[in-house]
Design a protein around this motif. Sequence first.
Motif, short mmCIF file in Angstrom:
data_model
loop_
_atom_site.label_atom_id
_atom_site.label_comp_id
_atom_site.label_asym_id
_atom_site.label_seq_id
_atom_site.Cartn_x
_atom_site.Cartn_y
_atom_site.Cartn_z
N ASN A 236 50.12 29.21 19.96
CA ASN A 236 48.98 29.39 21.06
C ASN A 236 48.41 27.60 20.77
OD1 ASN A 236 47.87 31.94 22.02
ND2 ASN A 236 48.21 32.43 19.99
N ASP A 294 50.79 38.63 24.19
CA ASP A 294 49.26 38.55 24.24
C ASP A 294 49.48 40.18 23.85
OD1 ASP A 294 47.01 39.29 24.63
OD2 ASP A 294 47.36 38.64 26.68
N ARG A 300 45.71 36.01 23.81
CA ARG A 300 46.81 35.07 22.90
C ARG A 300 47.93 35.92 22.16
NH1 ARG A 300 43.59 31.46 20.85
NH2 ARG A 300 44.16 31.13 18.88
#
Length: 408
Positions: A236, A294, A300
Amino acid sequence: MSKRYLAVTQLELNLRFGERGTPARHSLRAFLLDPSDGWSLRQFDLHYPGSNDGADTGEFVVSAVGDLDGDGHSEFVYAVTIERGNCHILAYRHDGTTWRALPVTKGLSSVDLVRSIALGDLDGDGADEIVVGTRPSGAVLVLDAGPTGYIATTIDREQYGIGTTNTREVLVADVDSDGALEILVATARASAENWQATPGSIFLYRRSPDGWDRILIDDHGGRTHTRMVAVADVKNDGVNRILSSAVGVVQPGSTLIDPEPELRMYTLTGSRAVCQPIGTLENMIKSRSFAAGDIDGHGRIAFVVGTRALGSAGFETTYLFVYRFNHNTQAWERETLDTSGPLGFHCVTIADIDGDGRSEIIASDDGRGQIKLYKRRGNGWEREIIYATNGMIFCSAIHLIELATVRG
């Protein structure tokens, strides 16, 4: 308005042998599951359009989703191997009313079996090319639509010898985040027996004025190989990384796995790849599947991994894991999502099935002949079996496709 489906490609395994000792054909299946209609099933016919030859049974089938004609609508593309040397590729396109089969190519020179397939717009013309990985000499082919049909270009072959190379995985992705697509390949010597040491490599192919440049990502020191690759921003931080899992090696005359399978990620800078370990899959023999997305609803990326075990005493349980990178500790954290028998979870996909803006996990539990859906509920997971058949399966692909209810 639109409607979403899950497209499943699988073999229903026939483990019996023919009278001459040759493996019997497996049932080849491609179908849609409709979540809005209780997961009702729509079967696709895999025979080549215009041919009278059936394709209900065969040796292998793989699939990918992409836009073959550049019209902004997706097609399914299936590579079907009926028997050694008898391969074809067809597509299914929705015309606004129904699904129609389209011929792509029948027969590929010097190819016994199509092992993997991927789609992507490699030349920037707005339409996706088809990339396939094959046996027995590992040929990596790019199929591009021409005026009179598809033209196949071989960009590599014989990485581990003539007749002894298996290109198990091909992937089209922007690996180095420069806006251009590359081809990522996992290939190995085609002689793996009893999970003993088998050399293999991960290669990246980047377009150049002279054709395609090959970049070695990892050769595992010649001891082992990988069967799965993926590309995602798993830390990320805005940087795409290559994800792989080195296959475990069983030492001769024992059940000792050394080395054990290891999840790895690679950061590519120019023509150099830097490897970092993610984690070891203890008591497993390999990872069977990857997916990244995600799944927690906080923006994230998490990394979902399905595993396979040897099946011998003490090595019978497999796992569906979730890996998340903790920026505070700079370490990977692992959650167990599910367990199964030795065949494990061969195919994993992350997608927003119901259109609520939150992704679910879909995984095949191959030894049980099931496909499962995992939805996040608070701090836990809700599990649902959305497909089941009698006997074992080998699920090679699960895709999400979204169709406009009215197509102009």
